[in-house]
Design a protein around this motif. Structure first.
Motif, PDB file in Angstrom:
ATOM      1  N   ALA A  95      42.458 -16.500  26.393  1.00  0.00           N
ATOM      2  CA  ALA A  95      41.652 -17.397  25.443  1.00  0.00           C
ATOM      3  C   ALA A  95      40.346 -16.988  25.144  1.00  0.00           C
ATOM      4  N   LEU A  96      39.887 -16.400  26.152  1.00  0.00           N
ATOM      5  CA  LEU A  96      38.546 -15.795  26.088  1.00  0.00           C
ATOM      6  C   LEU A  96      38.489 -14.683  25.311  1.00  0.00           C
ATOM      7  N   GLU A  97      39.524 -13.700  25.065  1.00  0.00           N
ATOM      8  CA  GLU A  97      39.726 -12.503  24.409  1.00  0.00           C
ATOM      9  C   GLU A  97      39.839 -13.092  23.000  1.00  0.00           C
ATOM     10  N   ILE A  98      40.638 -13.998  22.831  1.00  0.00           N
ATOM     11  CA  ILE A  98      40.861 -14.643  21.273  1.00  0.00           C
ATOM     12  C   ILE A  98      39.775 -15.049  20.579  1.00  0.00           C
ATOM     13  N   MET A  99      38.737 -15.685  21.331  1.00  0.00           N
ATOM     14  CA  MET A  99      37.522 -15.945  20.744  1.00  0.00           C
ATOM     15  C   MET A  99      36.447 -14.813  20.404  1.00  0.00           C
ATOM     16  N   LYS A 100      36.878 -13.789  20.771  1.00  0.00           N
ATOM     17  CA  LYS A 100      35.772 -12.712  20.787  1.00  0.00           C
ATOM     18  C   LYS A 100      36.521 -11.991  19.119  1.00  0.00           C
ATOM     19  N   ASP A 101      37.621 -12.407  18.983  1.00  0.00           N
ATOM     20  CA  ASP A 101      38.294 -11.896  17.824  1.00  0.00           C
ATOM     21  C   ASP A 101      37.637 -12.258  16.447  1.00  0.00           C
ATOM     22  N   SER A 102      37.167 -11.406  15.422  1.00  0.00           N
ATOM     23  CA  SER A 102      36.099 -11.928  14.422  1.00  0.00           C
ATOM     24  C   SER A 102      37.226 -12.666  13.409  1.00  0.00           C
ATOM     25  N   ARG A 103      38.321 -12.584  13.361  1.00  0.00           N
ATOM     26  CA  ARG A 103      39.172 -13.176  12.439  1.00  0.00           C
ATOM     27  C   ARG A 103      39.382 -14.286  12.872  1.00  0.00           C
ATOM     28  N   THR A 104      39.393 -15.438  12.048  1.00  0.00           N
ATOM     29  CA  THR A 104      39.762 -16.742  12.106  1.00  0.00           C
ATOM     30  C   THR A 104      41.153 -17.316  11.923  1.00  0.00           C
TER      31      THR A 104
END
Length: 245
Positions: A95-104
């Motif tokens: 989940a923390l990795e997904i938050m770092k993704d610039s895509r929404t």
């Protein structure tokens, strides 16, 4: 103090702060509620001007768009990233990795749209039902409450990233009671509103508590994105509560 205030203003908004404004995480955090009051004052001006030209629903929408624009959608971006991560039904680390993704993702889009809609509905209800100075005073203090709420996240939850992230500097030193001093300003103003002001304080305390408990149960920590999401959610709920009372 002026340097720390300018640092907070530069971090939270897109407003000009002059040259050589230093980024001072440890010094700026206490001024977050003050920046919120400054945004609230600008919001009052925006609301008064909008109300001269458009009916209440449009004026309420203009208020919400102003808040998004003046902050560079900074907190909204955090809200979208947080929704994508927390509602991905993945492990905390993933989940923390997904938050770092610039895509929404879709959850982020739904969260941002929902918060903007709730803010618009709340401000419209406030302006439609409120009388006298009450609506203007609420427009002044709600942004301060919302940005002051971030201090509780920094105080009571650990930072979720190791040696990286926008929020890292805010967690190097644990916040002390003196760092919450400027949050007393919106609280003092709310007391002038009588019982509705007391209700706002209770709603603020409850919302902050529930958000922090949710974060703790999901990840056991907090990040800069989650602080931004906390700001947006708190602001929306307070506007709705003010419109109800």
């Amino acid at each position: 103090m002026i340097k720390d205030f300018k640092s907070a203003l530069m971090f939270i908004t897109i407003l000009p702060t002059g040259r050589n404004t230093e980024f001072s995480p440890s010094g700026m955090v206490r001024f977050f509620p003050v920046v919120g009051l400054f945004l609230g004052a600008l919001l009052i001006v925006t609301d008064l001007l909008s109300s001269l030209f458009w009916p209440l629903p449009v004026a309420a929408l203009m208020d919400v768009l102003f808040l998004a624009a003046v902050t560079g959608a900074f907190h909204l971006d955090g809200l979208g990233d947080t929704a994508d991560g927390l509602f991905s039904h993945r492990s905390p680390q993933r989940a923390l990795e997904i938050m770092k993704d610039s895509r929404t993702g879709m959850m982020g889009l739904v969260a941002v749209f929902s918060i903007l809609a709730l803010k618009t509905a709340g401000i419209y209800s406030l302006k439609n039902a409120g009388t006298g100075m009450f609506p203007l005073m609420v427009l002044l203090i709600v942004p301060a409450y919302a940005r002051g709420g971030m201090l509780f996240g920094m105080r009571f939850l650990k930072y979720g990233r190791k040696n990286t992230g926008t929020g890292l500097g805010f967690f190097k030193n644990k916040l002390l009671p003196k760092d919450f001093i400027f949050l007393c300003i919106p609280v003092a103003v709310s007391l002038c509103l009588g019982m509705p002001g007391m209700v706002l304080n209770l709603v603020f305390a409850l919302v902050v508590f529930l958000i922090l408990m949710f974060y703790k149960s999901k990840l056991g920590c907090i990040t800069g994105d989650m602080l931004g999401a906390m700001t947006e959610i708190t602001e929306a709920v307070l506007f709705l509560a003010a419109g109800a009372v």
